[in-house]
Write a protein that holds these residues in place. Structure first.
Motif, mmCIF file in Angstrom:
data_model
loop_
_atom_site.group_PDB
_atom_site.id
_atom_site.type_symbol
_atom_site.label_atom_id
_atom_site.label_comp_id
_atom_site.label_asym_id
_atom_site.label_seq_id
_atom_site.Cartn_x
_atom_site.Cartn_y
_atom_site.Cartn_z
ATOM 1 N N SER A 1 0.813 -1.210 0.000
ATOM 2 C CA SER A 1 0.000 0.000 0.000
ATOM 3 C C SER A 1 0.853 1.269 0.000
ATOM 4 O O SER A 1 0.350 2.343 -0.302
ATOM 5 N N LEU A 2 2.127 1.144 0.337
ATOM 6 C CA LEU A 2 3.020 2.299 0.283
ATOM 7 C C LEU A 2 3.357 2.710 -1.146
ATOM 8 O O LEU A 2 3.836 3.818 -1.380
ATOM 9 N N ARG A 3 3.134 1.818 -2.105
ATOM 10 C CA ARG A 3 3.376 2.060 -3.537
ATOM 11 C C ARG A 3 4.813 2.527 -3.802
ATOM 12 O O ARG A 3 5.050 3.503 -4.516
ATOM 13 N N LEU A 4 5.762 1.822 -3.216
ATOM 14 C CA LEU A 4 7.165 2.160 -3.420
ATOM 15 C C LEU A 4 7.662 1.745 -4.797
ATOM 16 O O LEU A 4 8.729 2.201 -5.221
ATOM 17 N N ASP A 5 6.908 0.907 -5.496
ATOM 18 C CA ASP A 5 7.340 0.455 -6.815
ATOM 19 C C ASP A 5 7.320 1.581 -7.847
ATOM 20 O O ASP A 5 7.932 1.454 -8.907
ATOM 21 N N CYS A 6 6.663 2.672 -7.545
ATOM 22 C CA CYS A 6 6.654 3.827 -8.458
ATOM 23 C C CYS A 6 8.041 4.447 -8.582
ATOM 24 O O CYS A 6 8.356 5.073 -9.596
ATOM 25 N N TYR A 7 8.856 4.283 -7.562
ATOM 26 C CA TYR A 7 10.175 4.898 -7.548
ATOM 27 C C TYR A 7 11.262 3.980 -8.106
ATOM 28 O O TYR A 7 12.417 4.398 -8.187
ATOM 29 N N GLY B 1 12.806 1.635 -11.182
ATOM 30 C CA GLY B 1 12.765 1.535 -12.644
ATOM 31 C C GLY B 1 12.207 0.200 -13.099
ATOM 32 O O GLY B 1 12.199 -0.787 -12.355
ATOM 33 N N PRO B 2 11.730 0.134 -14.343
ATOM 34 C CA PRO B 2 11.124 -1.104 -14.855
ATOM 35 C C PRO B 2 12.105 -2.281 -14.917
ATOM 36 O O PRO B 2 11.692 -3.437 -14.823
ATOM 37 N N ALA B 3 13.376 -1.999 -15.039
ATOM 38 C CA ALA B 3 14.366 -3.077 -15.138
ATOM 39 C C ALA B 3 14.567 -3.779 -13.797
ATOM 40 O O ALA B 3 14.997 -4.924 -13.756
ATOM 41 N N GLN B 4 14.254 -3.114 -12.700
ATOM 42 C CA GLN B 4 14.511 -3.687 -11.381
ATOM 43 C C GLN B 4 13.237 -4.042 -10.627
ATOM 44 O O GLN B 4 13.259 -4.231 -9.418
ATOM 45 N N GLN B 5 12.108 -4.151 -11.329
ATOM 46 C CA GLN B 5 10.840 -4.461 -10.677
ATOM 47 C C GLN B 5 10.850 -5.853 -10.043
ATOM 48 O O GLN B 5 10.331 -6.037 -8.943
ATOM 49 N N ASN B 6 11.427 -6.842 -10.741
ATOM 50 C CA ASN B 6 11.449 -8.206 -10.191
ATOM 51 C C ASN B 6 12.299 -8.286 -8.930
ATOM 52 O O ASN B 6 11.914 -8.944 -7.956
#
Length: 76
Positions: A28-34, A36-41
């Motif tokens: 719920s903190l939505r830290l994935d917005c910060y 990059g797409p290459a490091q999402q996994n």
């Protein structure tokens, strides 16, 4: 012996519940917005590991507290 079985069941359920709560809370903190797409996994893996560590710590505190409350009757 029944007390040990009940505490074991409470501990297992508590671990799973607190890990799930920690995972939902971290998402719920939505830290994935910060990130990059290459490091999402990699970020998702770190998020799961942090959720497990945080959930386990909270669950250990909870089960220790319950166990101590049960043993307060030996003071009397």
């Amino acid at each position: 012996m029944q007390y040990i079985g009940i505490m074991a069941l409470l501990t297992i359920i508590s671990h799973f519940v607190f890990i799930a709560l920690a995972f939902v809370g971290l998402q719920s903190l939505r830290l994935d917005c910060y990130i990059g797409p290459a490091q999402q996994n990699s970020f998702r893996l770190v998020l799961v590991m942090v959720a497990v560590a945080l959930g386990f710590a909270c669950s250990s505190f909870f089960t220790s507290f319950v166990d101590n409350v049960v043993h307060l009757s030996y003071l009397i």
